[in-house]
Design a protein around this motif. Structure first.
Motif, PDB file in Angstrom:
ATOM      1  N   ILE A 328       4.322   8.459   5.467  1.00 18.60           N
ATOM      2  CA  ILE A 328       5.009   8.335   4.176  1.00 18.60           C
ATOM      3  C   ILE A 328       4.021   8.240   3.017  1.00 18.60           C
ATOM      4  O   ILE A 328       2.855   7.873   3.186  1.00 18.60           O
ATOM      5  CB  ILE A 328       5.933   7.105   4.161  1.00 18.60           C
ATOM      6  CG1 ILE A 328       5.135   5.829   4.464  1.00 18.60           C
ATOM      7  CG2 ILE A 328       7.076   7.281   5.131  1.00 18.60           C
ATOM      8  CD1 ILE A 328       5.935   4.558   4.301  1.00 18.60           C
ATOM      9  N   HIS A 329       4.543   8.558   1.836  1.00 15.30           N
ATOM     10  CA  HIS A 329       3.752   8.456   0.613  1.00 15.30           C
ATOM     11  C   HIS A 329       3.967   7.072  -0.011  1.00 15.30           C
ATOM     12  O   HIS A 329       4.376   6.149   0.671  1.00 15.30           O
ATOM     13  CB  HIS A 329       4.104   9.607  -0.326  1.00 15.30           C
ATOM     14  CG  HIS A 329       3.730  10.951   0.246  1.00 15.30           C
ATOM     15  ND1 HIS A 329       2.413  11.354   0.381  1.00 15.30           N
ATOM     16  CD2 HIS A 329       4.484  11.955   0.750  1.00 15.30           C
ATOM     17  CE1 HIS A 329       2.382  12.570   0.924  1.00 15.30           C
ATOM     18  NE2 HIS A 329       3.620  12.948   1.167  1.00 15.30           N
ATOM     19  N   ASN A 330       3.726   6.951  -1.299  1.00 19.66           N
ATOM     20  CA  ASN A 330       3.664   5.649  -1.960  1.00 19.66           C
ATOM     21  C   ASN A 330       5.044   5.007  -2.117  1.00 19.66           C
ATOM     22  O   ASN A 330       5.849   5.430  -2.951  1.00 19.66           O
ATOM     23  CB  ASN A 330       3.005   5.816  -3.328  1.00 19.66           C
ATOM     24  CG  ASN A 330       2.601   4.489  -3.947  1.00 19.66           C
ATOM     25  OD1 ASN A 330       3.174   3.446  -3.662  1.00 19.66           O
ATOM     26  ND2 ASN A 330       1.599   4.538  -4.801  1.00 19.66           N
ATOM     27  N   THR A 331       5.305   3.982  -1.330  1.00 17.82           N
ATOM     28  CA  THR A 331       6.575   3.262  -1.423  1.00 17.82           C
ATOM     29  C   THR A 331       6.565   2.209  -2.529  1.00 17.82           C
ATOM     30  O   THR A 331       7.614   1.839  -3.057  1.00 17.82           O
ATOM     31  CB  THR A 331       6.895   2.543  -0.093  1.00 17.82           C
ATOM     32  OG1 THR A 331       5.802   1.669   0.230  1.00 17.82           O
ATOM     33  CG2 THR A 331       7.092   3.541   1.029  1.00 17.82           C
ATOM     34  N   LEU A 332       5.377   1.725  -2.880  1.00 18.21           N
ATOM     35  CA  LEU A 332       5.275   0.604  -3.809  1.00 18.21           C
ATOM     36  C   LEU A 332       5.653   0.982  -5.235  1.00 18.21           C
ATOM     37  O   LEU A 332       6.149   0.145  -5.991  1.00 18.21           O
ATOM     38  CB  LEU A 332       3.856   0.025  -3.786  1.00 18.21           C
ATOM     39  CG  LEU A 332       3.425  -0.604  -2.466  1.00 18.21           C
ATOM     40  CD1 LEU A 332       1.990  -1.103  -2.556  1.00 18.21           C
ATOM     41  CD2 LEU A 332       4.358  -1.752  -2.079  1.00 18.21           C
ATOM     42  N   GLU A 333       5.401   2.238  -5.617  1.00 19.78           N
ATOM     43  CA  GLU A 333       5.766   2.659  -6.975  1.00 19.78           C
ATOM     44  C   GLU A 333       7.249   2.452  -7.238  1.00 19.78           C
ATOM     45  O   GLU A 333       7.641   2.025  -8.325  1.00 19.78           O
ATOM     46  CB  GLU A 333       5.408   4.135  -7.185  1.00 19.78           C
ATOM     47  CG  GLU A 333       3.924   4.393  -7.347  1.00 19.78           C
ATOM     48  CD  GLU A 333       3.623   5.861  -7.574  1.00 19.78           C
ATOM     49  OE1 GLU A 333       2.549   6.161  -8.148  1.00 19.78           O
ATOM     50  OE2 GLU A 333       4.432   6.715  -7.175  1.00 19.78           O
ATOM     51  N   ALA A 334       8.069   2.762  -6.243  1.00 22.04           N
ATOM     52  CA  ALA A 334       9.515   2.569  -6.395  1.00 22.04           C
ATOM     53  C   ALA A 334       9.905   1.098  -6.255  1.00 22.04           C
ATOM     54  O   ALA A 334      10.694   0.569  -7.049  1.00 22.04           O
ATOM     55  CB  ALA A 334      10.258   3.410  -5.360  1.00 22.04           C
ATOM     56  N   ALA A 335       9.343   0.434  -5.246  1.00 22.05           N
ATOM     57  CA  ALA A 335       9.685  -0.969  -5.003  1.00 22.05           C
ATOM     58  C   ALA A 335       9.393  -1.841  -6.218  1.00 22.05           C
ATOM     59  O   ALA A 335      10.103  -2.820  -6.482  1.00 22.05           O
ATOM     60  CB  ALA A 335       8.923  -1.486  -3.784  1.00 22.05           C
ATOM     61  N   ALA A 336       8.352  -1.494  -6.985  1.00 21.97           N
ATOM     62  CA  ALA A 336       7.965  -2.287  -8.154  1.00 21.97           C
ATOM     63  C   ALA A 336       9.076  -2.361  -9.197  1.00 21.97           C
ATOM     64  O   ALA A 336       9.140  -3.310  -9.984  1.00 21.97           O
ATOM     65  CB  ALA A 336       6.706  -1.704  -8.782  1.00 21.97           C
TER      66      ALA A 336
END
Length: 412
Positions: A328-336
């Motif tokens: 998977i790619h960057n999950t944190l950008e959305a979670a933020a």
């Protein structure tokens, strides 16, 4: 082992040269390194002491970016050089304003490493997460130049911890200090007798928190999203997009924003076939009157680079691509932004994804049927809100890695 490593580097270069005949990315890799030492020699001021940041690609750059920005804020006089291995990092960030110079990193041969470090003469070198280059590390060690790893993460299956990993373990011995993401990494290094390790966390948390607090204002997407429930699929690949297409049929009252991982004519054309009634972001960007164009459209394709981290602010659910491929790619950008996150089954190598699932802020699916079942839960506002709160809190609770690293180098 070193002979095999050097042979592998040379074979890789040969492969890239052959691929560059037809492959645009390979061509950029080759052309970007033409006359690289002449370019560096003409650019570098030999009287300055540079801080050298190296990143594999764009994702690692975003990981190290909060360190650069805080460093420049606190030490305005410091001179920074950024290097990239991949065109996907260099081509997007070659004009990054906080770097004095941005270059491609020459291939890791002994001669290249000696020449590069002689020309640059860095004060310190900072590498991010996975980047380990034997000859560069050795030459930094030979010149007594401190080398730091930030946001490092280690797993038992890596070569460092295998019987055949002698050369890889030698590289670890040339690192001045490791700043790692978790206790497991510290323990694995300790088992090798490496104790110059600090568990600082992942600097990406600092970056995504900043992004969520200072997002771009995207008026076109705001119009598209206004008074609608929006499902955002970011960094997607064809397998992800087929799932989203099914979901769009099942939820005709929702709006969907799709940002493919690769933005080129071929990929956008594939998406248009899959979503024939969609509109492209580039087609509406800057339009004087957006409403007629967007009024009847339910699907927006992001065919521009560099805005995805701000697009997530307009969604209520995020799907992150790559989980049906290598990872998977960057999950944190959305979670933020405090929204629940969904992704495919290949996520086990990503600590933040594992932890988000454990806490209830993220979900993994393996099929279209599983995605539809999950959406039946997430369409309920209260459940969705609770998951989003968990995701947002997880990001905020894990910030601070950049500060730990900067405090360390300030005290040494």
């Amino acid at each position: 082992m070193l002979f095999l490593y050097d042979l592998g580097i040379r074979l890789y270069i040969l492969f890239i040269r052959i691929a560059s005949v037809k492959n645009k990315k390979a061509k950029l890799w080759i052309n970007g390194r033409k006359d690289i030492f002449d370019i560096i020699k003409k650019s570098i001021d030999p009287s300055l002491k540079y801080t050298w940041f190296h990143f594999a690609s764009l994702g690692e750059f975003e990981q190290g970016r909060p360190v650069i920005e805080q460093m420049k804020k606190e030490r305005k006089e410091c001179s920074i050089v950024v290097t990239f291995f991949s065109p996907s990092g260099y081509e997007v960030r070659k004009n990054y304003p906080l770097a004095d110079h941005v270059f491609y990193l020459p291939a890791d041969t002994a001669a290249n490493a000696r020449t590069f470090i002689r020309l640059l003469n860095p004060e310190i070198a900072i590498f991010t997460k996975y980047e380990y280059w034997y000859h560069y590390f050795e030459e930094l060690n030979n010149q007594n130049i401190p080398l730091y790893i930030i946001s490092g993460i280690f797993r038992e299956e890596q070569a460092f911890f295998k019987w055949y990993g002698t050369l890889h373990r030698r590289m670890l011995g040339w690192v001045s200090h490791f700043f790692v993401q978790n206790e497991i990494s510290k323990t694995l290094l300790g088992n090798l007798g490496i104790n110059n390790v600090t568990v600082s966390g992942d600097t990406r948390f600092d970056r995504v928190k900043y992004n969520s607090e200072n997002p771009l204002s995207l008026s076109e997407i705001e119009v598209f999203s206004k008074e609608n429930e929006v499902f955002i699929a970011g960094s997607t690949w064809p397998e992800d997009e087929k799932l989203i297409a099914g979901l769009a049929v099942q939820y005709p009252d929702w709006r969907f924003i799709i940002a493919p991982h690769e933005v080129n004519e071929k990929r956008i054309a594939e998406l248009k076939l899959l979503f024939p009634e969609s509109v492209n972001y580039s087609g509406i960007k800057g339009a004087e009157n957006l409403n007629p164009e967007l009024k009847d459209s339910r699907i927006l394709i992001i065919d521009s680079i560099g805005i995805l981290s701000s697009v997530y602010r307009y969604g209520v659910i995020a799907y992150i691509g790559g989980g049906f491929g290598v990872g998977i790619h960057n999950t944190l950008e959305a979670a933020a932004f405090g929204i629940p996150v969904i992704f495919g089954p290949n996520y086990s190598r990503f600590q933040e994804a594992v932890q988000l699932i454990e806490k209830g802020g993220a979900f993994s699916i393996e099929s279209a049927d599983e995605l539809k079942l999950l959406m039946n839960q997430l369409k309920e506002p209260e459940f969705r809100k609770n998951c989003g709160v968990i995701a947002g809190n997880y990001v905020r609770q894990n910030t601070g890695a950049s500060r730990i690293f900067l405090d360390h180098i300030s005290s040494t």
